[in-house]
Design a protein around this motif. Sequence first.
Motif, PDB file in Angstrom:
ATOM      1  N   THR A  65     -11.607 -10.057 -25.016  1.00 48.36           N
ATOM      2  CA  THR A  65     -10.646 -10.437 -25.574  1.00 48.36           C
ATOM      3  C   THR A  65     -11.061 -11.200 -26.911  1.00 48.36           C
ATOM      4  OG1 THR A  65      -9.493 -10.967 -23.634  1.00 48.36           O
ATOM      5  CG2 THR A  65      -8.812 -12.275 -25.555  1.00 48.36           C
ATOM      6  N   SER A  66     -10.435 -10.834 -27.913  1.00 53.89           N
ATOM      7  CA  SER A  66     -10.673 -11.662 -29.095  1.00 53.89           C
ATOM      8  C   SER A  66      -9.634 -12.845 -29.635  1.00 53.89           C
ATOM      9  CB  SER A  66     -10.790 -10.368 -30.331  1.00 53.89           C
ATOM     10  OG  SER A  66     -10.828 -11.044 -31.534  1.00 53.89           O
ATOM     11  N   ILE A  67      -9.672 -13.814 -29.814  1.00 52.13           N
ATOM     12  CA  ILE A  67      -8.935 -14.961 -29.979  1.00 52.13           C
ATOM     13  C   ILE A  67      -9.415 -15.693 -31.356  1.00 52.13           C
ATOM     14  CG2 ILE A  67      -7.846 -17.005 -29.363  1.00 52.13           C
ATOM     15  CD1 ILE A  67      -8.481 -16.214 -26.306  1.00 52.13           C
ATOM     16  N   ALA A  68      -8.185 -15.661 -32.295  1.00 53.75           N
ATOM     17  CA  ALA A  68      -8.337 -16.212 -33.575  1.00 53.75           C
ATOM     18  C   ALA A  68      -6.988 -17.149 -33.661  1.00 53.75           C
ATOM     19  CB  ALA A  68      -8.585 -15.136 -34.538  1.00 53.75           C
ATOM     20  N   GLY A  69      -7.288 -18.210 -34.760  1.00 52.44           N
ATOM     21  CA  GLY A  69      -6.177 -19.087 -35.127  1.00 52.44           C
ATOM     22  C   GLY A  69      -6.350 -20.297 -34.454  1.00 52.44           C
ATOM     23  N   SER A  70      -5.431 -21.253 -34.757  1.00 51.17           N
ATOM     24  CA  SER A  70      -5.668 -22.668 -34.212  1.00 51.17           C
ATOM     25  C   SER A  70      -4.547 -23.100 -33.211  1.00 51.17           C
ATOM     26  CB  SER A  70      -5.629 -23.602 -35.310  1.00 51.17           C
ATOM     27  OG  SER A  70      -5.602 -24.814 -35.163  1.00 51.17           O
ATOM     28  N   VAL A  71      -4.921 -23.878 -32.147  1.00 48.41           N
ATOM     29  CA  VAL A  71      -4.024 -24.509 -31.356  1.00 48.41           C
ATOM     30  C   VAL A  71      -4.446 -26.126 -31.513  1.00 48.41           C
ATOM     31  CG1 VAL A  71      -3.362 -24.773 -28.871  1.00 48.41           C
ATOM     32  CG2 VAL A  71      -3.859 -22.385 -29.750  1.00 48.41           C
ATOM     33  N   ASP A  72      -3.568 -26.852 -31.915  1.00 46.40           N
ATOM     34  CA  ASP A  72      -3.799 -28.233 -31.944  1.00 46.40           C
ATOM     35  C   ASP A  72      -2.818 -28.960 -31.037  1.00 46.40           C
ATOM     36  OD1 ASP A  72      -3.914 -30.767 -32.931  1.00 46.40           O
ATOM     37  OD2 ASP A  72      -4.541 -30.201 -34.660  1.00 46.40           O
ATOM     38  N   PHE A  73      -3.528 -29.405 -29.921  1.00 49.57           N
ATOM     39  CA  PHE A  73      -2.573 -30.393 -29.059  1.00 49.57           C
ATOM     40  C   PHE A  73      -3.195 -31.833 -29.140  1.00 49.57           C
ATOM     41  CE2 PHE A  73      -2.475 -32.374 -24.878  1.00 49.57           C
ATOM     42  CZ  PHE A  73      -1.094 -32.061 -24.496  1.00 49.57           C
ATOM     43  N   ASP A  74      -2.182 -32.376 -29.487  1.00 43.30           N
ATOM     44  CA  ASP A  74      -2.278 -33.932 -29.721  1.00 43.30           C
ATOM     45  C   ASP A  74      -3.184 -34.361 -30.571  1.00 43.30           C
ATOM     46  OD1 ASP A  74      -1.212 -36.413 -29.255  1.00 43.30           O
ATOM     47  OD2 ASP A  74      -2.126 -36.584 -27.147  1.00 43.30           O
ATOM     48  N   GLY A  75      -3.404 -33.594 -31.603  1.00 43.24           N
ATOM     49  CA  GLY A  75      -4.492 -34.189 -32.617  1.00 43.24           C
ATOM     50  C   GLY A  75      -5.634 -33.539 -32.308  1.00 43.24           C
ATOM     51  N   ARG A  76      -5.935 -32.460 -31.057  1.00 45.06           N
ATOM     52  CA  ARG A  76      -7.272 -32.083 -30.879  1.00 45.06           C
ATOM     53  C   ARG A  76      -7.115 -30.466 -30.728  1.00 45.06           C
ATOM     54  NH1 ARG A  76      -9.698 -32.920 -25.056  1.00 45.06           N
ATOM     55  NH2 ARG A  76     -12.064 -32.269 -25.142  1.00 45.06           N
ATOM     56  N   GLU A  77      -8.093 -29.985 -31.657  1.00 43.42           N
ATOM     57  CA  GLU A  77      -8.257 -28.298 -31.605  1.00 43.42           C
ATOM     58  C   GLU A  77      -8.838 -27.837 -30.274  1.00 43.42           C
ATOM     59  OE1 GLU A  77      -8.115 -24.618 -31.970  1.00 43.42           O
ATOM     60  OE2 GLU A  77      -7.365 -25.912 -33.558  1.00 43.42           O
ATOM     61  N   ILE A  78      -8.008 -27.172 -29.486  1.00 48.01           N
ATOM     62  CA  ILE A  78      -8.543 -26.777 -28.241  1.00 48.01           C
ATOM     63  C   ILE A  78      -8.922 -25.115 -28.063  1.00 48.01           C
ATOM     64  CG2 ILE A  78      -7.218 -28.476 -27.070  1.00 48.01           C
ATOM     65  CD1 ILE A  78      -5.022 -26.441 -26.101  1.00 48.01           C
ATOM     66  N   THR A  79      -8.775 -24.436 -29.183  1.00 47.77           N
ATOM     67  CA  THR A  79      -8.951 -23.114 -29.006  1.00 47.77           C
ATOM     68  C   THR A  79     -10.593 -22.904 -28.647  1.00 47.77           C
ATOM     69  OG1 THR A  79      -7.112 -22.616 -30.587  1.00 47.77           O
ATOM     70  CG2 THR A  79      -8.865 -20.762 -30.386  1.00 47.77           C
ATOM     71  N   GLY A  80     -11.455 -23.512 -29.499  1.00 41.29           N
ATOM     72  CA  GLY A  80     -13.003 -23.388 -29.157  1.00 41.29           C
ATOM     73  C   GLY A  80     -13.552 -24.515 -28.311  1.00 41.29           C
ATOM     74  N   LEU A  81     -12.590 -25.023 -27.602  1.00 44.54           N
ATOM     75  CA  LEU A  81     -13.497 -25.907 -26.535  1.00 44.54           C
ATOM     76  C   LEU A  81     -14.305 -25.075 -25.385  1.00 44.54           C
ATOM     77  CD1 LEU A  81     -10.459 -28.400 -25.431  1.00 44.54           C
ATOM     78  CD2 LEU A  81     -12.677 -28.858 -26.731  1.00 44.54           C
ATOM     79  N   ALA A  82     -15.081 -25.617 -25.164  1.00 43.12           N
ATOM     80  CA  ALA A  82     -16.054 -24.863 -23.856  1.00 43.12           C
ATOM     81  C   ALA A  82     -14.961 -25.091 -22.602  1.00 43.12           C
ATOM     82  CB  ALA A  82     -17.232 -25.797 -23.464  1.00 43.12           C
ATOM     83  N   ASP A  83     -15.414 -23.919 -21.749  1.00 43.38           N
ATOM     84  CA  ASP A  83     -14.568 -23.995 -20.493  1.00 43.38           C
ATOM     85  C   ASP A  83     -14.398 -25.465 -19.580  1.00 43.38           C
ATOM     86  OD1 ASP A  83     -14.106 -21.453 -20.778  1.00 43.38           O
ATOM     87  OD2 ASP A  83     -15.741 -20.621 -19.621  1.00 43.38           O
ATOM     88  N   ASP A  84     -15.312 -26.094 -19.554  1.00 46.09           N
ATOM     89  CA  ASP A  84     -15.726 -27.423 -18.885  1.00 46.09           C
ATOM     90  C   ASP A  84     -14.522 -28.332 -19.595  1.00 46.09           C
ATOM     91  OD1 ASP A  84     -17.188 -26.381 -17.069  1.00 46.09           O
ATOM     92  OD2 ASP A  84     -19.085 -27.274 -17.712  1.00 46.09           O
ATOM     93  N   ALA A  85     -14.568 -28.336 -20.861  1.00 47.51           N
ATOM     94  CA  ALA A  85     -13.839 -29.232 -21.616  1.00 47.51           C
ATOM     95  C   ALA A  85     -12.342 -29.055 -21.464  1.00 47.51           C
ATOM     96  CB  ALA A  85     -14.201 -29.275 -23.075  1.00 47.51           C
ATOM     97  N   LEU A  86     -12.205 -27.610 -21.565  1.00 48.04           N
ATOM     98  CA  LEU A  86     -10.832 -27.101 -21.613  1.00 48.04           C
ATOM     99  C   LEU A  86     -10.153 -27.357 -20.399  1.00 48.04           C
ATOM    100  CD1 LEU A  86      -8.603 -25.745 -23.100  1.00 48.04           C
ATOM    101  CD2 LEU A  86      -9.268 -23.306 -22.173  1.00 48.04           C
ATOM    102  N   ARG A  87     -11.064 -27.339 -19.092  1.00 48.54           N
ATOM    103  CA  ARG A  87     -10.480 -27.824 -17.759  1.00 48.54           C
ATOM    104  C   ARG A  87      -9.938 -29.243 -17.454  1.00 48.54           C
ATOM    105  NH1 ARG A  87     -14.142 -23.772 -15.744  1.00 48.54           N
ATOM    106  NH2 ARG A  87     -15.712 -25.332 -15.606  1.00 48.54           N
TER     107      ARG A  87
END
Length: 330
Positions: A65-87
């Motif tokens: 999978t290739s993912i590009a672009g931005s997902v900003d949730f409540d002022g925090r960019e979450i697209t590039g978060l590590a798996d642990d942080a995303l959990r």
Amino acid sequence: MSQSELLQVTDLRVKFTTEDGLLEAVDGVSFTLARGEILAVVGESGSGKSVTAQTLIGLTRGPNTSIAGSVDFDGREITGLADDALRTVRGEHIAMVFQDPMTSLNPVYRIGDQIVEMIRAHRDVSKAQAREQAVELLRAVGIPHPERRVRDYPHEFSGGMRQRVMIAMALALEPELLIADEPTTALDVTVQAQILRLIEQLNTDRGLAVVLITHDLGVVAEVADRVAVMYAGQIVENGTLDEIFYDPQHPYTWGLLGSMTRLDQPRAARLTQISGQPPSLLDPPRGCRFAPRCPHVFDKCVEPPPLEAHNGGTHLDRCWLPLTEKRALR
């Protein structure tokens, strides 16, 4: 990102490497969601709705999978978060409810045990405290006799009650955003209405923002504040509920509206249908992606149209037809 905005998705692109080639499931999707707002994402199967929703919480990540672009949730960019942080975001801040609850519930564990396990995975509470929360959650989503039903297994619940259980689990950690992916598809009409009323009630009582994925415009009319119409991996129209239903600008939206029975308009002799089939996302049309199925196609459609407002407002559409011509054709 303004203080009222909870979610801002910008130019999101998701590609999958398959045996047949590169599949562009999501191509440049952008939208915003305000706090306490219900956004419905509508389109045919294969339009990219579910992939978009799953990408928001990292469920499409993988070696192919290739993912590009931005997902900003409540002022925090979450697209590039590590798996642990995303959990830590998934569940605690963003929760998701899927179409078939039986694929999400473990059939050999009691409902209460599954809710307790989920709560204790994120909160430092005792088993007894978590069970009390489980009972209150079941009560909050309208399951009768929750003190007894908390000991039942998934197969002892009806389809609608299982979906209520999934909503209860999604609410356990008090998220700000609920993503509901076709939550009423497998249910009969009466139960569909009950689930939609529950989602609307949670939105009103808790200020819960909702992204509702559906192919059913009847569902949209019940609860949505705004609507994003997707086709072939792109948003082709985005506006308020009234704009989409009473002033639609894209021929694909016209087709969707024409294929549903409406009680607010005179009965038509026949419901219209959209001719043809959605394009393969392995090789989508180079210009307007709806052009091969559009009855109003013209020379300009060989160029890809941008998603923009043509009337100076926030009602966006992706079509080359002039505004005056659109209103004459509808």
